[in-house]
Write an enzyme that holds these catalytic residues in place. Structure first.
Site, PDB file in Angstrom:
ATOM      1  N   ASP A   1      -5.605  -7.682   6.565  1.00  8.39           N
ATOM      2  CA  ASP A   1      -7.037  -7.810   7.000  1.00  8.39           C
ATOM      3  C   ASP A   1      -7.861  -7.521   5.923  1.00  8.39           C
ATOM      4  O   ASP A   1      -7.667  -7.643   4.737  1.00  8.39           O
ATOM      5  CB  ASP A   1      -7.107  -6.360   8.159  1.00  8.39           C
ATOM      6  CG  ASP A   1      -6.712  -5.124   7.509  1.00  8.39           C
ATOM      7  OD1 ASP A   1      -6.623  -5.144   6.294  1.00  8.39           O
ATOM      8  OD2 ASP A   1      -6.640  -4.074   8.221  1.00  8.39           O
TER       9      ASP A   1
ATOM     10  N   ASP B   1      -1.991  -5.252   3.253  1.00  2.00           N
ATOM     11  CA  ASP B   1      -2.160  -5.472   4.915  1.00  2.00           C
ATOM     12  C   ASP B   1      -3.034  -6.797   5.176  1.00  2.00           C
ATOM     13  O   ASP B   1      -3.796  -7.056   4.306  1.00  2.00           O
ATOM     14  CB  ASP B   1      -2.840  -4.278   5.607  1.00  2.00           C
ATOM     15  CG  ASP B   1      -1.731  -3.227   5.743  1.00  2.00           C
ATOM     16  OD1 ASP B   1      -0.649  -3.321   5.653  1.00  2.00           O
ATOM     17  OD2 ASP B   1      -2.287  -2.089   6.136  1.00  2.00           O
TER      18      ASP B   1
ATOM     19  N   HIS C   1      -4.746 -12.348  13.571  1.00  2.00           N
ATOM     20  CA  HIS C   1      -3.359 -11.707  14.036  1.00  2.00           C
ATOM     21  C   HIS C   1      -2.955 -12.122  15.445  1.00  2.00           C
ATOM     22  O   HIS C   1      -3.808 -12.675  16.290  1.00  2.00           O
ATOM     23  CB  HIS C   1      -3.463 -10.247  13.458  1.00  2.00           C
ATOM     24  CG  HIS C   1      -4.362  -9.844  12.105  1.00  2.00           C
ATOM     25  ND1 HIS C   1      -3.909 -10.616  11.091  1.00  2.00           N
ATOM     26  CD2 HIS C   1      -5.204  -9.285  11.997  1.00  2.00           C
ATOM     27  CE1 HIS C   1      -4.783 -10.116  10.449  1.00  2.00           C
ATOM     28  NE2 HIS C   1      -5.631  -9.158  10.864  1.00  2.00           N
TER      29      HIS C   1
ATOM     30  N   ARG D   1      -3.511  -3.242  13.614  1.00  2.00           N
ATOM     31  CA  ARG D   1      -5.015  -3.569  13.616  1.00  2.00           C
ATOM     32  C   ARG D   1      -5.485  -4.915  13.811  1.00  2.00           C
ATOM     33  O   ARG D   1      -5.458  -5.802  12.970  1.00  2.00           O
ATOM     34  CB  ARG D   1      -5.733  -2.842  12.107  1.00  2.00           C
ATOM     35  CG  ARG D   1      -5.341  -1.473  12.023  1.00  2.00           C
ATOM     36  CD  ARG D   1      -6.191  -0.981  10.751  1.00  2.00           C
ATOM     37  NE  ARG D   1      -5.939   0.499  10.355  1.00  2.00           N
ATOM     38  CZ  ARG D   1      -4.781   1.020   9.834  1.00  2.00           C
ATOM     39  NH1 ARG D   1      -3.926  -0.003   9.165  1.00  2.00           N
ATOM     40  NH2 ARG D   1      -4.665   2.193   9.631  1.00  2.00           N
TER      41      ARG D   1
ATOM     42  N   TYR E   1       1.496  -6.193  13.088  1.00  2.00           N
ATOM     43  CA  TYR E   1       0.423  -5.363  12.581  1.00  2.00           C
ATOM     44  C   TYR E   1      -0.355  -4.636  13.762  1.00  2.00           C
ATOM     45  O   TYR E   1      -0.812  -5.263  14.560  1.00  2.00           O
ATOM     46  CB  TYR E   1      -0.226  -6.298  11.771  1.00  2.00           C
ATOM     47  CG  TYR E   1      -1.311  -5.396  10.857  1.00  2.00           C
ATOM     48  CD1 TYR E   1      -0.898  -4.354  10.135  1.00  2.00           C
ATOM     49  CD2 TYR E   1      -2.871  -5.769  10.932  1.00  2.00           C
ATOM     50  CE1 TYR E   1      -1.717  -3.777   9.171  1.00  2.00           C
ATOM     51  CE2 TYR E   1      -3.306  -5.185  10.244  1.00  2.00           C
ATOM     52  CZ  TYR E   1      -3.147  -4.138   9.235  1.00  2.00           C
ATOM     53  OH  TYR E   1      -3.830  -3.454   8.685  1.00  2.00           O
TER      54      TYR E   1
ATOM     55  N   GLU F   1       0.708  -1.290  -0.137  1.00  2.00           N
ATOM     56  CA  GLU F   1       0.069  -0.088   0.095  1.00  2.00           C
ATOM     57  C   GLU F   1       0.782   1.304   0.056  1.00  2.00           C
ATOM     58  O   GLU F   1       0.434   2.237  -0.593  1.00  2.00           O
ATOM     59  CB  GLU F   1      -0.982   0.039   1.327  1.00  2.00           C
ATOM     60  CG  GLU F   1      -1.824  -0.963   1.359  1.00  2.00           C
ATOM     61  CD  GLU F   1      -1.143  -1.862   2.695  1.00  2.00           C
ATOM     62  OE1 GLU F   1       0.010  -2.306   2.326  1.00  2.00           O
ATOM     63  OE2 GLU F   1      -2.083  -2.635   3.329  1.00  2.00           O
TER      64      GLU F   1
ATOM     65  N   GLU G   1      -9.544  -4.932   4.702  1.00  2.00           N
ATOM     66  CA  GLU G   1      -9.295  -3.657   3.903  1.00  2.00           C
ATOM     67  C   GLU G   1      -8.057  -3.891   2.964  1.00  2.00           C
ATOM     68  O   GLU G   1      -7.835  -3.799   1.866  1.00  2.00           O
ATOM     69  CB  GLU G   1      -8.886  -2.347   4.839  1.00  2.00           C
ATOM     70  CG  GLU G   1      -9.376  -1.075   4.346  1.00  2.00           C
ATOM     71  CD  GLU G   1     -10.902  -1.159   3.978  1.00  2.00           C
ATOM     72  OE1 GLU G   1     -11.336  -0.314   3.252  1.00  2.00           O
ATOM     73  OE2 GLU G   1     -11.813  -1.684   4.844  1.00  2.00           O
TER      74      GLU G   1
END
Length: 767
Positions: A82, A80, A352, A307, A305, A7, A84
């Site tokens: 997740d 990432d 995670h 989140r 990570y 990203e 998103e």
């Protein structure tokens, strides 16, 4: 050559060094596609088909990726780990495929929880395919947010005012803040008294509280006025005759366990409590630590990570932490077995690990110089919490002593000492809105035994008043949202910032207060869209989205179940609810000017009292801050309006109190309640006005030109009448930070001049 896409450029720079010459890493700069920003982007008549378009600012990055892809043998999507991140990879893949730029090249999805050499190389060696379940869950979430926003927001414009918005998750959060405010306003303050004893033994003083009087146990409201409190004191003094007798001594040892490692929510809460960071700032700094910082060995990911809802640590991380504790503190600071924590949060996603340092041996003090002050603070917080979670429990000795003051009268004294600090040597979790004796872990009492006579120094009645529940801080709001299962880890910061940006709430003394507009919006949604701001409904919807991400439910039926009733409610409200139903509250009071009923109304500057026959009758007056009772105008003594001669009044507007003409709206003269303090320093931009000390709408001090709005020059820091020796700008500013103290800084962008405030500038002296 293999092409890897992530990203952000910071993440790309960090992982590129781990992959060798056969890989090239590029950044997509976040999402590459989004829904078209108009009605019909989600086709509710045809299976909720979603119409996407490329984000203009990222077109050049997509073209750069496509250009490199021509020479690549494979495409690795390493966004990432997740929903998103999965969606970003899927959108990029779909976009490149629609443009026929992938060809027959294999496309792999790469996932790693930390940006370290081992994690990145292992992920690339074991890729997977894009997860349809995760993508569908993200699409369903995006569609729901779109459908709520594109249907409720226009309704708010029609029924309240333009520019308002309502969100699927922000609306229940606003409801929480408004309901807390109503609790505070409805709270009835009650007086009560406690009776304290100041005692001493062997020269060491201590305090005790009366728990029993004349054989009756004392409750909170047993003594409710000063007369009764003084009578109790006099009776105790007569009965005790200068001494208290020890009736019993109770000793216990309690154990205290460390807090689990950080999740997104608990990191935001603790950073707010201990560092004063907003949720948004916490996530921004954590992102930097995750993506990589150069600490002397090139860019390196410093934390896992950020989140996550999980409190799990990998076995590798636990082994590393336990080895560090043994080496640094000794084996006696280690529990016999590794601690395994279980997540208590509702709807927890445990794909995670918890947030932890990528290497516990990378001590905060060793890398502090390579980090910014805020990075260093947040890294140290994460490092200490991770270390402490695998350390031995703390042992705390407590003692409770009952002392008699005559027959039927009893005082109690309590104390505690930490006998084994354990994990508390490293870290102790902060608390929200907790005060009292339990906070003091080191309050010691002198040695006492049953039968001892203790000197009674004084008996003190103490007056108290009950207090309403506290307003939400960022930490307590995030904690409550998590407890109800509202939102996800990645949304807490945006929920809070949206409420502030829309001016539905203001942050005063680090606590949220709803604005007049926020109250009206909340009342509208609560009255007419009750199910959609219901906490349980919002949490159940999150449950269903989680089920979609696990492949247990199809996303289209979830949307169908939501959309039908929601659409009907929007249509019914639009047709049957008048604007006045929402923005006005009837008062049982007649207009003193025309005799018609008065009502509380919403105006440009907040709520006020006005005649229901407006515009035929223009009678208005201010409303008290609590909104409960109408307030008579507060006159400015000894002053008349300089423009029309009418009386000046202190009024309340959108941004607080100000002085205005009583003849408004015929005369519109206004002035600030507190005149800005003039620094006497000439404005460096227009050279006509001077810089004045003012306050922003949120109470932050700044300095701006006295000729505003003709000149819009402003600085946040205190100006100094010295030219910059480097760029010759007419002023410097005094910047004060915890890390660097007071510095003289040039306010011009791109200059970069800064020196300690006590340093003398030869160039400035020469002038």
């Amino acid at each position: 050559m293999n092409l890897v896409v992530v990203e952000s450029p910071a993440k790309a720079k960090t992982i590129e060094k781990y992959l060798g010459p056969d890989f090239e890493v590029l950044a997509s700069y976040g999402h590459v596609r989004d829904l078209i920003p108009k009605e019909g982007a989600v086709d509710t008549e045809h299976g909720f088909k979603m119409a996407y378009q490329i984000i203009d600012r990222n077109e050049k990055h997509v073209q750069a990726i496509a250009k490199k892809l021509k020479k690549a043998s494979a495409l690795y999507l390493a966004t990432d780990p997740d929903r998103e991140g999965e969606a970003i990879s899927w959108h990029l893949y779909e976009l490149l495929k629609s443009r026929r730029q992938i060809g027959d090249r294999p496309v792999y999805r790469v996932v790693f929880n930390e940006i370290t050499k081992h994690a990145v190389q292992e992920a690339v060696a074991n890729p997977r395919q894009i997860s349809d379940d995760l993508v569908n869950a993200q699409q369903a979430r995006r569609a729901l947010d779109y459908l709520v926003g594109f249907n409720l927001s226009p309704l708010l414009w029609k029924k309240i005012r333009r520019g308002l918005s309502a969100g699927r998750v922000q609306s229940p959060a606003l409801r929480m803040i408004c309901e807390r405010e109503l609790e505070i306003e409805a709270f009835q303050i009650r007086e009560y008294w406690s009776v304290e004893a100041d005692a001493a033994k062997g020269g060491k003083g201590f305090g005790a509280r009366l728990t029993q009087f004349e054989g009756a146990k004392l409750e909170q409201f047993s003594i409710t006025d000063e007369t009764r409190a003084r009578a109790v004191r006099e009776a105790l003094e007569r009965a005790a005759d200068g001494a208290l007798v020890v009736e019993s001594v109770e000793r216990k040892q309690r154990k205290r366990n460390p807090a689990p490692p950080f999740t997104t929510s608990t990191l935001q809460q603790e950073a707010a409590r201990k560092l004063g960071f907003t949720a948004q700032r916490t996530m921004r700094v954590a992102q930097q630590l995750y993506e990589g910082v150069d600490v002397g060995e090139g860019a390196t990911g410093l934390i896992s990570y950020m989140r996550t809802d999980s409190v799990n640590l990998s076995q590798e991380a636990i082994t590393e932490v336990r080895a560090y504790v043994t080496e640094r503190y000794g084996v006696d600071h280690l529990p016999p077995e590794a601690r395994i924590f279980k997540t208590k949060a509702k709807n927890a996603q445990e794909a995670h690990e918890a947030i932890r340092p990528t290497a516990i041996g990378r001590e905060p003090k060793a890398i502090k110089a390579a980090l910014s002050p805020e990075q260093a603070k947040l890294y140290e917080l994460i490092w200490k919490r991770t270390l402490a979670c695998q350390m031995a429990q703390a042992l705390i000795d407590t003692v409770a002593v009952d002392l008699s003051a005559g027959e039927g009268n009893r005082f109690r004294a309590t104390g505690s000492t930490v006998t084994e600090a354990g994990f508390m040597r490293v870290y102790l979790e902060g608390r929200d809105d907790v005060a009292g004796a339990d906070d003091d872990e080191e309050r010691m009492l002198p040695p006492m035994a049953t039968g001892d006579r203790i000197e009674l120094v004084k008996v003190r009645p103490e007056q108290h008043f009950t207090e309403p529940p506290p307003r939400f801080t960022e930490a307590s709001l995030v904690k409550t949202l998590e407890e109800y299962g509202i939102g996800r880890p990645s949304t807490y910061a945006s929920i809070i910032s949206t409420l502030q940006d829309r001016e539905y709430v203001v942050l005063e003394k680090k606590r949220f207060t709803p604005t007049d507009v926020g109250r009206i919006v909340n009342r509208f949604l609560t009255d007419y869209f009750t199910p959609y701001v219901d906490y349980d409904f919002t949490a159940r919807l999150e449950d269903e989205l989680d089920a979609v991400s696990r492949g247990e439910e199809d996303w289209v039926p979830v949307l169908e179940q939501f959309w039908g009733p929601f659409k009907e409610r929007v249509a019914h409200t639009e047709a049957n609810v008048k604007r006045s139903d929402v923005t006005q509250e009837a008062l049982d009071e007649a207009c003193p000017k025309c005799g018609n009923p008065l009502s509380i109304r919403l105006g440009r500057n907040g709520r006020f009292i006005g005649c229901t026959k407006y515009p035929e009758c223009d009678y208005t007056r201010d409303l008290n801050p609590d909104g409960a009772e109408p307030a008579a105008p507060e006159l400015v003594e000894g002053r008349d309006c300089p423009e029309c001669g009418a009386t000046l009044e202190i009024k309340r507007g959108k941004y607080g109190k100000f002085i205005g003409c009583s003849a408004y709206p015929k005369c519109r003269y206004i002035e600030p309640l507190e005149r800005p303090q003039d620094t006497g320093i000439a404005c460096p931009q227009c050279h006509k006005g001077t810089l004045q000390k003012k306050k922003s709408r949120r109470g932050k001090v700044f300095y701006s030109c006295s000729t505003y709005p003709k000149c819009d020059y402003a600085v946040w820091d205190e100006p100094i009448a010295e030219p910059c020796p480097q760029c010759r700008w007419p002023i410097l500013t005094l910047k004060v930070t915890r890390s660097k103290g007071s510095e003289k800084v040039c306010p011009q962008k791109g200059c970069g001049y800064r020196v300690p405030a006590d340093a003398q500038s030869d160039e400035a002296s020469a002038d």
